[in-house]
Design a protein around this motif. Structure first.
Motif, PDB file in Angstrom:
ATOM      1  N   GLN A 106       0.797  -1.359   0.283  1.00  0.00           N
ATOM      2  CA  GLN A 106       0.037  -0.032  -0.118  1.00  0.00           C
ATOM      3  C   GLN A 106       1.000   1.213   0.008  1.00  0.00           C
ATOM      4  N   ARG A 108       0.803   3.575  -2.511  1.00  0.00           N
ATOM      5  CA  ARG A 108       0.468   4.825  -3.332  1.00  0.00           C
ATOM      6  C   ARG A 108      -1.092   4.667  -3.327  1.00  0.00           C
ATOM      7  N   ARG A 109      -1.780   5.624  -3.716  1.00  0.00           N
ATOM      8  CA  ARG A 109      -3.405   5.731  -3.749  1.00  0.00           C
ATOM      9  C   ARG A 109      -3.699   5.219  -5.278  1.00  0.00           C
ATOM     10  N   THR A 110      -4.229   3.918  -5.076  1.00  0.00           N
ATOM     11  CA  THR A 110      -4.388   3.380  -6.565  1.00  0.00           C
ATOM     12  C   THR A 110      -5.985   3.929  -6.670  1.00  0.00           C
ATOM     13  N   ARG A 113      -9.980   7.886  -2.211  1.00  0.00           N
ATOM     14  CA  ARG A 113     -10.460   7.717  -0.826  1.00  0.00           C
ATOM     15  C   ARG A 113      -9.536   6.407  -0.202  1.00  0.00           C
ATOM     16  N   THR A 114      -8.502   6.193  -0.640  1.00  0.00           N
ATOM     17  CA  THR A 114      -7.823   4.933  -0.270  1.00  0.00           C
ATOM     18  C   THR A 114      -6.353   5.659   0.577  1.00  0.00           C
ATOM     19  N   ILE A 116      -2.460   5.413   2.210  1.00  0.00           N
ATOM     20  CA  ILE A 116      -0.913   5.016   1.847  1.00  0.00           C
ATOM     21  C   ILE A 116      -0.485   4.644   3.095  1.00  0.00           C
TER      22      ILE A 116
END
Length: 340
Positions: A106, A108-110, A113-114, A116
């Motif tokens: 995890q 980076r933001r794939t 609203r997720t 790191i």
């Protein structure tokens, strides 16, 4: 009590056999008995972590050996609470030796609203009192930049190269290193350059996370001994599919070299029933009983490399020297007597 003139190790519960192996290896190098300091890392009835160090560590150079593998949250909390105990006991410096760095996927933001999470974990470790991190084969190299403290990232590739040269001696001209996806090409290319082999790529396309729709081989593998190289293996679904595809495309046999054997769920069963001749993993994560019993899974030790890295950090000498074959080969001399 006066400061000792040796580094001191302390182990969490995540991989005590590796910690003991590192201590034994350092004992061989230092000519004296190096062992993890006497401490207890336990749980209260509600599973809160409790740490008590029974030896004086004031002014000492401390190395905590604790991968953040499954259960990741428990092992991460153990690591931070050990660091806090050492900091409050006036240790001079605290280095976290994290052979497998959890949450690294995890990075980076794939999607929107997720989190790191790798950056959050870096912040937590720093705030707990850790002043340096020693790890191996981070899933993403940029994670080193998430820390505001020094991070030494070792590589399994030199050890894998020694193992390949030992086990495939006489057939090195028939080896092709394979990246299981486009993102791992740099890792596969480095190993291929070390052993002087060709390179191929398995291009996979997903319709949704965890489900591969199509796989294509880029490169000539006809009649070759294919070696898939990757940083980790979780459920082994993609790895086993890639091995089957390579055999279908004409590979003579397929092997895999994986830095971190996570082996969740059906991974071991999939590997034992697949077309993989062997899967070689390091002991960065303590192997389970099914992993140790699997007919085609073999474990190579990292203790010699970590022991030397810890010694170099303590002495203030180069850690990057361990990236080179000339430096690492003598450390593994007893295991890989390549000229024997």
């Amino acid at each position: 009590m006066p400061k000792t003139h040796e580094p001191k190790l302390i182990a969490g519960n995540a991989n005590r056999p590796l910690a003991c192996a590192i201590a034994r290896r350092m004992s061989m190098h230092r000519g004296m008995n190096v062992r993890p300091v006497d401490a207890r890392v336990e749980r209260f009835n509600d599973q809160e972590v409790f740490v008590e160090v029974f030896e004086n560590v004031r002014g000492e150079d401390m190395f905590i050996i604790q991968p953040t593998s499954n259960p990741a949250n428990d092992n991460l909390m153990e690591l931070m609470i050990i660091a806090d105990a050492l900091r409050r006991s006036s240790a001079a410096r605290i280095t976290a030796v994290i052979p497998y760095f959890g949450y690294a996927r995890q990075d980076r933001r794939t999607k929107a609203r997720t989190p790191i999470s790798a950056k959050l974990v870096a912040n937590l470790l720093t705030e707990s009192g850790i002043e340096r991190v020693l790890t191996m084969d981070l899933h993403a190299a940029q994670i080193q930049g998430f820390f505001d403290i020094p991070v030494d990232n070792l590589y399994a590739a030199p050890v894998f190269a020694l193992d390949i040269e030992h086990h495939f001696r006489g057939n090195m001209d028939k080896i092709t290193v394979v990246s299981p996806d486009v993102g791992g090409v740099a890792r596969a290319r480095e190993l291929a350059q070390r052993i002087g082999s060709g390179l191929a790529i398995v291009d996979k396309r997903r319709v949704r996370p965890g489900e591969v729709a199509e796989m294509t081989v880029i490169g000539d593998i006809e009649g070759q001994t294919c070696i898939i190289v990757d940083d980790l293996c979780d459920t082994a679904g993609t790895l086993c599919k890639a091995a089957g595809l390579l055999v279908d495309k004409g590979a003579a046999e397929v092997h895999a070299y994986i830095s971190h054997g996570v082996f969740s769920g059906p991974a071991v069963e999939r590997i034992t029933s697949s077309q993989l001749q062997s899967v070689v993993v390091t002991d960065s994560i303590q192997p389970t009983v099914p992993v140790e019993a699997a007919r085609n899974i073999r474990i190579v030790p990292t203790a010699p490399m970590f022991a030397q890295a810890i010694t170099n950090i303590w002495q203030g000498t180069s850690v990057s020297s361990l990236f080179e074959h000339e430096t690492l080969a003598p450390i593994y001399e007893g295991l890989y007597a390549l000229n024997g």
